[in-house]
Design an enzyme around this catalytic site. Structure first.
Site, PDB file in Angstrom:
ATOM      1  CG  ASP A  17      -4.519   9.470 -25.972  1.00  0.00           C
ATOM      2  OD1 ASP A  17      -3.497   8.984 -26.489  1.00  0.00           O
ATOM      3  OD2 ASP A  17      -4.521   9.942 -24.819  1.00  0.00           O
ATOM      4  CG  ASP A  19      -1.160   6.395 -21.549  1.00  0.00           C
ATOM      5  OD1 ASP A  19      -1.305   5.422 -20.803  1.00  0.00           O
ATOM      6  OD2 ASP A  19      -0.284   6.448 -22.436  1.00  0.00           O
TER       7      ASP A  19
END
Length: 247
Positions: A17, A19
């Protein structure tokens, strides 16, 4: 000696991922959401007085919006406060958040987490393909600004997700698309996530290993990641390296 910790030595690809995992941008998202939601709560207070308290950048962010698309995150928080979730309302709040985030990103920039960079380089040295994935349309810009875009073999962002009609987290579509671009089956790959919806997506996708990253380090955040589907939880991804920085 391999530079990877034992947990990663059998995987053939890793999807990260963006962020809060690769870049220190989750706090910028959370700050933008807080302003957008608090402004809306003041202008349209919930009928229940107990639901009128401001957006909490730790608990509300993790529970309702972290890892989700802007529209899904806005709808989830508004619903939790008993507020109208019509398309117009959700879009109004989501667009306010987008303007705030873009301005903060332009003014502040973002950095990549050193521990994550160390792990990604270790994976590259070991010949393990790497992909970045994000529900955000800003993922490519974030990675470029942080100087780490070239460390990844593939990127699937919110724009690609919309183009391909991929379901948002906790559905695994985003991660499955990313690992497919690496040419590896999910049951031979790992997902690295800091969001509850994200670790749940990794579990639903049948990934061999789901790593939860507990940036919040709250009294129960690690346990919550485990309950939602993480196999292991670390505070920093440097913990998944062994033997130091690969040469």
């Amino acid at each position: 000696m391999t530079p990877l910790a034992p947990a990663l030595r059998e995987v053939r690809a890793v999807v990260f991922d963006t962020d809060g995992v690769i870049t220190d941008s989750a706090k910028v998202h959370a700050a933008a959401w807080k302003v957008a939601f608090d402004d809306y709560l003041r202008a349209h207070p919930p009928a229940d007085p107990d639901q009128r308290h401001p957006f909490d950048v730790r608990d509300d962010y993790l529970r309702h919006v972290d890892g989700k698309s802007r529209l899904d995150g806005a709808a989830a928080f508004l619903a939790a406060r008993g507020i109208d979730t019509s398309e117009e309302t959700v879009r109004t709040v989501a667009e306010a958040k987008e303007r705030l985030f873009t301005a903060r990103l332009r003014d502040q920039g973002v950095d990549a987490y050193p521990g994550t960079v160390r792990l990604v380089r270790a994976l590259r040295a070991a010949g393990v393909p790497r992909a970045a994935a994000s529900a955000s349309r800003h993922a490519g810009e974030l990675l470029s600004r942080a100087g780490v875009l070239d460390l990844f073999d593939a990127l699937v962002d919110g724009g690609e997700a919309a183009r391909l009609g991929l379901a948002g987290k906790p559905q695994p579509d985003l991660f499955l698309e990313a690992v497919d671009r690496l040419g590896v089956a999910a049951d031979r790959a790992a997902v690295v996530e800091d969001a509850l919806a994200g670790v749940e997506a990794g579990r639903r996708g049948g990934f061999a290993l789901v790593v939860g990253v507990d940036r919040a380090a709250g009294p129960d955040t690690g346990a919550r990641l485990l309950r939602h589907g993480a196999d292991i939880v670390v505070r920093d991804l440097g913990e998944l390296c062994a033997g130091g920085e690969p040469k």
